[in-house]
Design a protein around this motif. Sequence first.
Motif, PDB file in Angstrom:
ATOM      1  N   VAL A  12      38.323  34.238  44.816  1.00 19.53           N
ATOM      2  CA  VAL A  12      38.716  35.006  45.994  1.00 19.53           C
ATOM      3  C   VAL A  12      37.778  36.196  46.153  1.00 19.53           C
ATOM      4  N   GLY A  13      37.807  36.803  47.314  1.00 23.16           N
ATOM      5  CA  GLY A  13      36.976  37.967  47.535  1.00 23.16           C
ATOM      6  C   GLY A  13      37.473  38.752  48.737  1.00 23.16           C
ATOM      7  N   PRO A  14      36.999  39.984  48.870  1.00 19.60           N
ATOM      8  CA  PRO A  14      36.087  40.681  47.957  1.00 19.60           C
ATOM      9  C   PRO A  14      36.759  41.014  46.617  1.00 19.60           C
ATOM     10  N   TYR A  15      36.020  40.795  45.554  1.00 16.89           N
ATOM     11  CA  TYR A  15      36.536  40.995  44.194  1.00 16.89           C
ATOM     12  C   TYR A  15      35.556  41.854  43.406  1.00 16.89           C
ATOM     13  N   GLU A  16      36.091  42.806  42.652  1.00 13.93           N
ATOM     14  CA  GLU A  16      35.303  43.602  41.712  1.00 13.93           C
ATOM     15  C   GLU A  16      36.148  43.856  40.472  1.00 13.93           C
ATOM     16  N   GLU A  17      35.509  44.390  39.439  1.00  4.98           N
ATOM     17  CA  GLU A  17      36.212  44.709  38.198  1.00  4.98           C
ATOM     18  C   GLU A  17      36.056  46.186  37.870  1.00  4.98           C
ATOM     19  N   LEU A  18      37.103  46.733  37.282  1.00  4.12           N
ATOM     20  CA  LEU A  18      37.041  48.042  36.651  1.00  4.12           C
ATOM     21  C   LEU A  18      37.017  47.812  35.151  1.00  4.12           C
ATOM     22  N   THR A  19      35.965  48.273  34.479  1.00 11.09           N
ATOM     23  CA  THR A  19      35.791  48.034  33.057  1.00 11.09           C
ATOM     24  C   THR A  19      35.942  49.347  32.303  1.00 11.09           C
ATOM     25  N   PHE A  20      36.826  49.369  31.316  1.00 11.93           N
ATOM     26  CA  PHE A  20      37.107  50.565  30.537  1.00 11.93           C
ATOM     27  C   PHE A  20      36.794  50.333  29.073  1.00 11.93           C
ATOM     28  N   ASP A  21      36.411  51.412  28.378  1.00 14.46           N
ATOM     29  CA  ASP A  21      36.298  51.323  26.927  1.00 14.46           C
ATOM     30  C   ASP A  21      37.616  51.764  26.298  1.00 14.46           C
ATOM     31  N   ALA A  22      37.653  51.791  24.976  1.00 12.81           N
ATOM     32  CA  ALA A  22      38.907  52.068  24.272  1.00 12.81           C
ATOM     33  C   ALA A  22      39.427  53.481  24.515  1.00 12.81           C
ATOM     34  N   GLU A  23      38.566  54.392  24.942  1.00 12.98           N
ATOM     35  CA  GLU A  23      38.976  55.774  25.208  1.00 12.98           C
ATOM     36  C   GLU A  23      39.368  55.983  26.658  1.00 12.98           C
ATOM     37  N   GLY A  24      39.294  54.938  27.473  1.00 14.21           N
ATOM     38  CA  GLY A  24      39.647  55.051  28.885  1.00 14.21           C
ATOM     39  C   GLY A  24      38.494  55.426  29.789  1.00 14.21           C
ATOM     40  N   ASP A  25      37.266  55.484  29.261  1.00 18.04           N
ATOM     41  CA  ASP A  25      36.108  55.790  30.097  1.00 18.04           C
ATOM     42  C   ASP A  25      35.731  54.554  30.910  1.00 18.04           C
ATOM     43  N   VAL A  26      35.459  54.772  32.197  1.00 21.52           N
ATOM     44  CA  VAL A  26      35.205  53.663  33.106  1.00 21.52           C
ATOM     45  C   VAL A  26      33.716  53.485  33.327  1.00 21.52           C
ATOM     46  N   ASP A  27      33.299  52.251  33.566  1.00 22.73           N
ATOM     47  CA  ASP A  27      31.934  51.958  33.983  1.00 22.73           C
ATOM     48  C   ASP A  27      31.751  52.506  35.399  1.00 22.73           C
ATOM     49  N   PRO A  68      45.400  34.588  49.501  1.00 16.41           N
ATOM     50  CA  PRO A  68      44.944  34.528  50.897  1.00 16.41           C
ATOM     51  C   PRO A  68      45.901  33.774  51.823  1.00 16.41           C
ATOM     52  N   GLY A  69      46.602  32.786  51.306  1.00 16.68           N
ATOM     53  CA  GLY A  69      47.522  32.015  52.137  1.00 16.68           C
ATOM     54  C   GLY A  69      48.917  32.601  52.247  1.00 16.68           C
ATOM     55  N   LEU A  70      49.158  33.721  51.555  1.00 14.58           N
ATOM     56  CA  LEU A  70      50.502  34.284  51.523  1.00 14.58           C
ATOM     57  C   LEU A  70      50.659  35.545  52.363  1.00 14.58           C
ATOM     58  N   VAL A  71      49.557  36.248  52.633  1.00 17.58           N
ATOM     59  CA  VAL A  71      49.674  37.552  53.289  1.00 17.58           C
ATOM     60  C   VAL A  71      49.602  37.415  54.802  1.00 17.58           C
ATOM     61  N   GLY A  72      50.111  38.445  55.484  1.00 14.48           N
ATOM     62  CA  GLY A  72      50.124  38.458  56.938  1.00 14.48           C
ATOM     63  C   GLY A  72      48.745  38.724  57.537  1.00 14.48           C
ATOM     64  N   PRO A  73      48.580  38.477  58.837  1.00 13.48           N
ATOM     65  CA  PRO A  73      47.261  38.601  59.479  1.00 13.48           C
ATOM     66  C   PRO A  73      46.726  40.030  59.530  1.00 13.48           C
ATOM     67  N   ALA A  74      47.589  41.025  59.436  1.00 12.02           N
ATOM     68  CA  ALA A  74      47.134  42.415  59.474  1.00 12.02           C
ATOM     69  C   ALA A  74      46.668  42.918  58.110  1.00 12.02           C
ATOM     70  N   VAL A  75      46.834  42.111  57.082  1.00  9.33           N
ATOM     71  CA  VAL A  75      46.484  42.518  55.711  1.00  9.33           C
ATOM     72  C   VAL A  75      45.090  41.997  55.361  1.00  9.33           C
ATOM     73  N   ARG A  76      44.207  42.907  55.018  1.00  8.90           N
ATOM     74  CA  ARG A  76      42.893  42.543  54.478  1.00  8.90           C
ATOM     75  C   ARG A  76      42.906  42.872  52.997  1.00  8.90           C
ATOM     76  N   LEU A  77      42.958  41.833  52.192  1.00 10.12           N
ATOM     77  CA  LEU A  77      43.093  42.035  50.751  1.00 10.12           C
ATOM     78  C   LEU A  77      41.747  42.271  50.088  1.00 10.12           C
ATOM     79  N   GLY A  78      41.762  43.165  49.096  1.00  2.14           N
ATOM     80  CA  GLY A  78      40.693  43.285  48.129  1.00  2.14           C
ATOM     81  C   GLY A  78      41.291  43.072  46.744  1.00  2.14           C
ATOM     82  N   TYR A  79      40.482  42.579  45.818  1.00  2.00           N
ATOM     83  CA  TYR A  79      40.980  42.190  44.498  1.00  2.00           C
ATOM     84  C   TYR A  79      40.205  42.931  43.413  1.00  2.00           C
ATOM     85  N   VAL A  80      40.951  43.428  42.418  1.00  2.00           N
ATOM     86  CA  VAL A  80      40.336  44.142  41.306  1.00  2.00           C
ATOM     87  C   VAL A  80      40.919  43.628  40.002  1.00  2.00           C
ATOM     88  N   GLY A  81      40.053  43.262  39.076  1.00  2.00           N
ATOM     89  CA  GLY A  81      40.471  42.934  37.722  1.00  2.00           C
ATOM     90  C   GLY A  81      40.201  44.110  36.816  1.00  2.00           C
TER      91      GLY A  81
END
Length: 438
Positions: A12-27, A68-81
């Motif tokens: 699915v898209g648009p998709y991006e990731e948030l990557t953290f280390d063990a101390e909570g610092d983000v890329d 994508p098949g579940l949301v209404g037409p006014a919703v533009r989804l973005g995805y984050v892992g």
Amino acid sequence: MADIGVGVGVGVGPYEELTFDAEGDVDGGRREAVARIDATDLVVFAHGWNSDRSTATRLFDRFFAPFPGLVGPAVRLGYVGVVWPSIRFSDEPIPDFDDQGALAEPGYGAALDPATRRALGAFWPGREAELDRVAELLEERPESEAALIEFGALVRELAGVDAVDAAGAVAGSGSALGVGVPAMFAEDALSVFRAFAEALASAGGPAGDDPGFAAGGALRALWGGAKEVLRQATYYEMKKRAGVVGERGLGPVLTELAGRRPGLRIHLIGHSFGGRVVSFALRAVPDGARYVKSLTLLQGAFSHYAFADRLPHDKGRGGALRGLQRRVDGPVVACHSPYDTSLKLFYPLASRMARDSAGLFGFDERWGAIGHDGVQAVAGATRLDLAEVLRAGLPGSGCVSVDAGSVVRRGGAPSGAHSDVCHEELARVVVAAGRMGR
């Protein structure tokens, strides 16, 4: 950094990731990529503790696929892992991702498979000698008290608990060294291994197949429990890490994102300890903020009293997240299942051992997990089954417990259905919680 779009391994898209280390610092680069996603609604999913990068990506791909098949037409989804440092015990089959035949096999034996051994080496770098000896003992399973005691000492070393810490905890000295040492590292090793071996037998694990175990005589039968204590040593570290990543990492990132993107609606999802990650992120949400629109927990591996203002067994204290459901402009939904033996058996045992060295046997509601029986001790919390939610929807706010046992029911020993969460029905729960449906 790749252009925003369908992520590698995620359909699915648009998709991006948030990557953290063990101390909570983000890329930082990934944080900026997430900020550029063009969406009205962002679904943010944190994986659980028994996961590596590959498993996390497959989880995100499978769970996000129906949206994508579940949301209404006014919703533009973005995805984050949300990707955070965890560890995969690869000999524990996961529904949807592993050989289905393995789910029916009592394959969770005492020996370490090579992939798990490599994962432990990455988790505890520089401890190769100790891990090699641990693997050797689990392979040989000698019928020897001395060998079992040696194994317990090795696990204590790996967990960063030395003999002085353990002695202080057993003696109840009250010194700084004795504070916070889990009983599983401080009590008599054979008693601890037997407690976990009995839990494994109840879960259908290998101990139940050993006739000597039932009779209480064979030391060899305790090695399954010993391996489970090794798993719990990583679990103990992951529990702390998940809270740190949520409170110091994900929460501030979302607050910054909301400041840069007013009107963006954020929907949080967490599986297992990932539920702890997204829930502890609420600590960084300012009072009165309205950008978190829903929070959905899939087999959440933290206390069912987490959101309580007062604990039933200690009226002077509240849960670790007391009242924070009010920082969600929508419902906090806890999906739970009676088929999750990880949360039914091992979570309460490990939780009690992490806090109470007075006894190892018997269960108490104090140690229950939110993914086992839902939200407890929160006034006005609603309890529904999955069919009701799919038919009539969810309340607009407050804590809601959803019995998802009609779909969350597959999996082998020792965790049962703990990872059986990739179902369209659960995606529909998230859509209903976020008021994103057609």
